[in-house]
Scaffold this active site. Structure first.
Site, PDB file in Angstrom:
ATOM      1  CG  HIS A   1      43.988  36.827  51.488  1.00 55.69           C
ATOM      2  ND1 HIS A   1      43.407  36.132  50.451  1.00 55.69           N
ATOM      3  CD2 HIS A   1      45.325  36.798  51.245  1.00 55.69           C
ATOM      4  CE1 HIS A   1      44.349  35.708  49.633  1.00 55.69           C
ATOM      5  NE2 HIS A   1      45.521  36.099  50.088  1.00 55.69           N
TER       6      HIS A   1
ATOM      7  CG  HIS B   1      47.946  39.452  48.160  1.00 56.23           C
ATOM      8  ND1 HIS B   1      47.959  38.923  46.895  1.00 56.23           N
ATOM      9  CD2 HIS B   1      47.755  38.398  49.002  1.00 56.23           C
ATOM     10  CE1 HIS B   1      47.797  37.611  46.967  1.00 56.23           C
ATOM     11  NE2 HIS B   1      47.659  37.271  48.238  1.00 56.23           N
ATOM     12  CD  GLU B   2      48.667  38.542  52.686  1.00 59.57           C
ATOM     13  OE1 GLU B   2      47.709  37.837  53.094  1.00 59.57           O
ATOM     14  OE2 GLU B   2      49.533  38.103  51.897  1.00 59.57           O
TER      15      GLU B   2
END
Length: 180
Positions: free
Chosen positions: A81, A77-78
């Site tokens: 980003h 997920h990160e």
């Protein structure tokens, strides 16, 4: 998870988990190579497992990581980003629409909303659904993240930001060819 365990799991995951390896390679191809200093392990009093900090990297909150699977999902997920920040040098994280788009992409592409993860989060509550369950999960998780943005004044404002970018950002699967 103890800090030492978190560190050894991080090293193994970044070497051996295909989804995470793919994102690390995509970041390198996009001109943003990642090294060990990109990851920082620390404790956090908030109930989050980690976070991407622009120009700093990814923080892993060892005291909130329960399992290796939690860590794998959080890193994937990160890293989405990080990829978004890499490819959009003008990314404004305090702009709710920018943030919402990256949250939609990260929830969509990171396994956050895999049906098994959702089922284990909400086994008997009725929140989990096989009918459009993935999209509902992506929307819900993006709204929760945007609501934590310091620029966001309410849950309604977070929902509006996510709604305004959802279709476009949900379809954007880069660097993948499709939703993994």
């Amino acid at each position: 998870m103890r800090p030492e365990t978190c560190k050894s799991e991080l090293e193994d995951i970044t070497r051996n988990v295909p989804h995470v390896r793919f994102m690390l390679e995509a970041l390198e191809k996009a001109g943003c190579p990642v090294n060990k200093s990109f990851f920082e392990i620390e404790a956090n009093s908030k109930p989050v497992t980690g976070g991407f900090m622009p120009d700093k990297g990814i923080k892993l909150f060892h005291n909130n990581l329960r399992t290796r699977t939690d860590m794998e999902n959080m890193l994937a997920h990160e890293l989405i980003h990080a990829y978004d920040a890499c490819r959009n040098k003008d990314m404004k994280w305090l702009d709710l629409k920018h943030h919402a788009c990256s949250e939609v992409r990260a929830s969509n592409l990171s396994q956050d909303c895999h049906w098994l993860n959702e089922f284990t989060r909400f086994p008997l509550t009725g929140i989990f659904s096989f009918v459009n369950g993935h999209q509902k999960c992506v929307r819900r998780r993006a709204e929760l993240s945007v609501a934590m943005n310091p620029s966001c004044k309410s849950k309604e404002q977070a929902k509006e930001a996510v709604d305004s970018v959802f279709q476009q950002c949900f379809r954007d699967t880069r660097p993948f060819n499709d939703i993994p």
